[in-house]
Design an enzyme around this catalytic site. Structure first.
Site, mmCIF file in Angstrom:
data_model
loop_
_atom_site.group_PDB
_atom_site.id
_atom_site.type_symbol
_atom_site.label_atom_id
_atom_site.label_comp_id
_atom_site.label_asym_id
_atom_site.label_seq_id
_atom_site.Cartn_x
_atom_site.Cartn_y
_atom_site.Cartn_z
ATOM 1 N N ASP A 17 -2.335 -4.215 -9.158
ATOM 2 C CA ASP A 17 -2.167 -2.791 -9.754
ATOM 3 C C ASP A 17 -1.784 -1.746 -8.541
ATOM 4 O OD1 ASP A 17 -2.117 -0.651 -11.604
ATOM 5 O OD2 ASP A 17 -4.352 -0.186 -11.285
ATOM 6 N N ARG A 25 2.869 3.686 -8.563
ATOM 7 C CA ARG A 25 2.213 4.888 -7.564
ATOM 8 C C ARG A 25 3.021 4.689 -6.350
ATOM 9 N NH1 ARG A 25 -3.802 3.859 -8.455
ATOM 10 N NH2 ARG A 25 -3.051 1.939 -9.567
ATOM 11 N N HIS A 77 7.539 -2.684 -8.284
ATOM 12 C CA HIS A 77 7.487 -4.035 -8.767
ATOM 13 C C HIS A 77 8.304 -5.261 -7.662
ATOM 14 C CE1 HIS A 77 5.483 -2.323 -12.336
ATOM 15 N NE2 HIS A 77 6.631 -1.858 -12.914
ATOM 16 N N LEU A 106 -2.038 -25.629 -4.965
ATOM 17 C CA LEU A 106 -2.421 -24.523 -5.683
ATOM 18 C C LEU A 106 -1.726 -24.444 -6.945
ATOM 19 C CD1 LEU A 106 -3.577 -21.476 -5.094
ATOM 20 C CD2 LEU A 106 -1.528 -21.008 -4.690
HETATM 21 C C1 FPP Z 1 0.785 -3.040 -12.100
HETATM 22 O O1 FPP Z 1 1.107 -1.886 -11.361
HETATM 23 C C2 FPP Z 1 1.612 -4.071 -12.068
HETATM 24 C C3 FPP Z 1 2.428 -4.540 -12.960
HETATM 25 C C4 FPP Z 1 2.374 -4.308 -14.647
HETATM 26 C C5 FPP Z 1 3.568 -5.614 -13.098
HETATM 27 C C6 FPP Z 1 3.419 -6.803 -11.904
HETATM 28 C C7 FPP Z 1 4.393 -7.542 -11.684
HETATM 29 C C8 FPP Z 1 4.891 -7.893 -10.423
HETATM 30 C C9 FPP Z 1 4.174 -7.564 -9.274
HETATM 31 C C10 FPP Z 1 6.099 -8.798 -10.613
HETATM 32 C C11 FPP Z 1 5.367 -9.982 -10.360
HETATM 33 C C12 FPP Z 1 6.619 -10.962 -10.655
HETATM 34 C C13 FPP Z 1 6.135 -12.457 -10.616
HETATM 35 C C14 FPP Z 1 7.400 -13.405 -10.670
HETATM 36 C C15 FPP Z 1 4.575 -12.923 -10.314
HETATM 37 P P1 FPP Z 1 1.498 -0.668 -12.199
HETATM 38 O O2 FPP Z 1 2.857 -0.554 -12.671
HETATM 39 O O3 FPP Z 1 0.307 -0.382 -13.421
HETATM 40 O O4 FPP Z 1 1.093 0.343 -11.196
HETATM 41 P P2 FPP Z 1 0.587 2.058 -11.388
HETATM 42 O O5 FPP Z 1 -1.034 1.580 -11.826
HETATM 43 O O6 FPP Z 1 0.706 2.432 -10.047
HETATM 44 O O7 FPP Z 1 1.441 2.711 -12.381
#
Ligand code: FPP
Length: 246
Positions: free
Chosen positions: A21, A25, A38, A132
């Site tokens: 998460d 932000r 992301h 893994l």
């Molecule tokens: C949460 O942060 C993150 C996500 C919903 C997306 C996670 C995806 C990735 C890290 C890409 C990964 C890709 C692969 C192939 C593993 P948020 O957007 O909810 O952040 P916030 O709480 O600050 O708004």
């Protein structure tokens, strides 16, 4: 001594689940669009996977996209799906080198065709790897997973393949997406929120929870090692007394 060297490799958790998460932000703090977060989150994924391989972790399950996330702005959803496809394609060589097996859990039928195809291809290509197991929770909802399992069990009872008396934790778990995997002993959530967000509700019944305020794009393998060290300092009692455990 570095954090990694302090880890007792004989007492590693077998399975670590991660709620990644804070991407949005992280980007906002830099005056950028959420997708920038992301993209940088992928760098963290790569580093954490490398760390997990270094210490010989068996399973890691990453909360990549929840069913609720489909309701995000359309452009963000499209961008995350594209990012996933390009990342998987780029990483596949690395997975093969590191002997990583890719898996996915969730309602994959909701994925755009291309994302689904590329994902399945990568899952197949890495299926023989024995290191893994990296599972992406994609279009995932734990409540839906449990309801799906209930329906599958009901179907087996209706067909006479299972008697009601034989419904127990073991037979039920066979119907979860995670069938065959050990339950996570450790759940890490980045980004400072203290909640589970519909993630692996059945499977984390006895998991140790580790929360950090670090935003996901800042999280690195050393942070993974810190979380494992913290886990190793805890006493896991499973409902028993401290004296019984010791
Ligand atoms: C949460 O942060 C993150 C996500 C919903 C997306 C996670 C995806 C990735 C890290 C890409 C990964 C890709 C692969 C192939 C593993 P948020 O957007 O909810 O952040 P916030 O709480 O600050 O708004």
């Amino acid at each position: 001594m570095g954090v990694k060297d302090q880890i007792d490799l004989q007492r590693l958790p077998e399975h670590i689940a991660v709620i990644m998460d804070g991407n949005g932000r992280w980007a906002k703090e830099r005056g950028k669009l959420r997708i920038f977060g992301h993209h940088n989150g992928v760098i963290s994924v790569r580093d954490v996977i490398e760390g997990a391989c270094d210490i010989g972790l068996k399973y890691i399950t990453l909360y990549t996209f929840s069913t609720e996330n489909w309701n995000r702005p359309k452009l963000e959803v499209i961008a995350i799906m594209e990012l996933m496809v390009t990342t998987i394609n780029k990483e596949i060589k690395n997975f093969m080198e590191k002997n990583v097996r890719l898996r996915a859990i969730g309602d994959l039928s909701m994925l755009p065709d291309k994302a689904y195809r590329e994902l399945q291809k990568a899952i197949e290509t890495t299926s023989g790897n024995t290191g893994l197991v990296m599972t992406l929770a994609l279009s995932y909802s734990s409540k839906r997973e449990i309801l799906r399992a209930v329906k599958l069990v009901a179907e087996q009872v209706k067909n006479g393949d299972l008697s009601i008396d034989d419904i127990n934790e073991e037979t039920f778990e066979k119907n979860l997406y995670t069938s065959g995997m050990p339950d996570p002993e450790l759940l890490i959530r980045t980004g400072g929120e203290h909640r589970i967000s519909n993630y692996l509700l059945w499977q984390i019944a006895y998991a140790e929870l580790y929360f950090t305020t670090k935003l996901w794009p800042d999280f690195r393998k050393e942070d993974l090692f810190e979380a494992i060290l913290d886990y190793q300092k805890r006493e896991r009692r499973f409902g028993l007394t401290s004296e019984q455990v010791n």
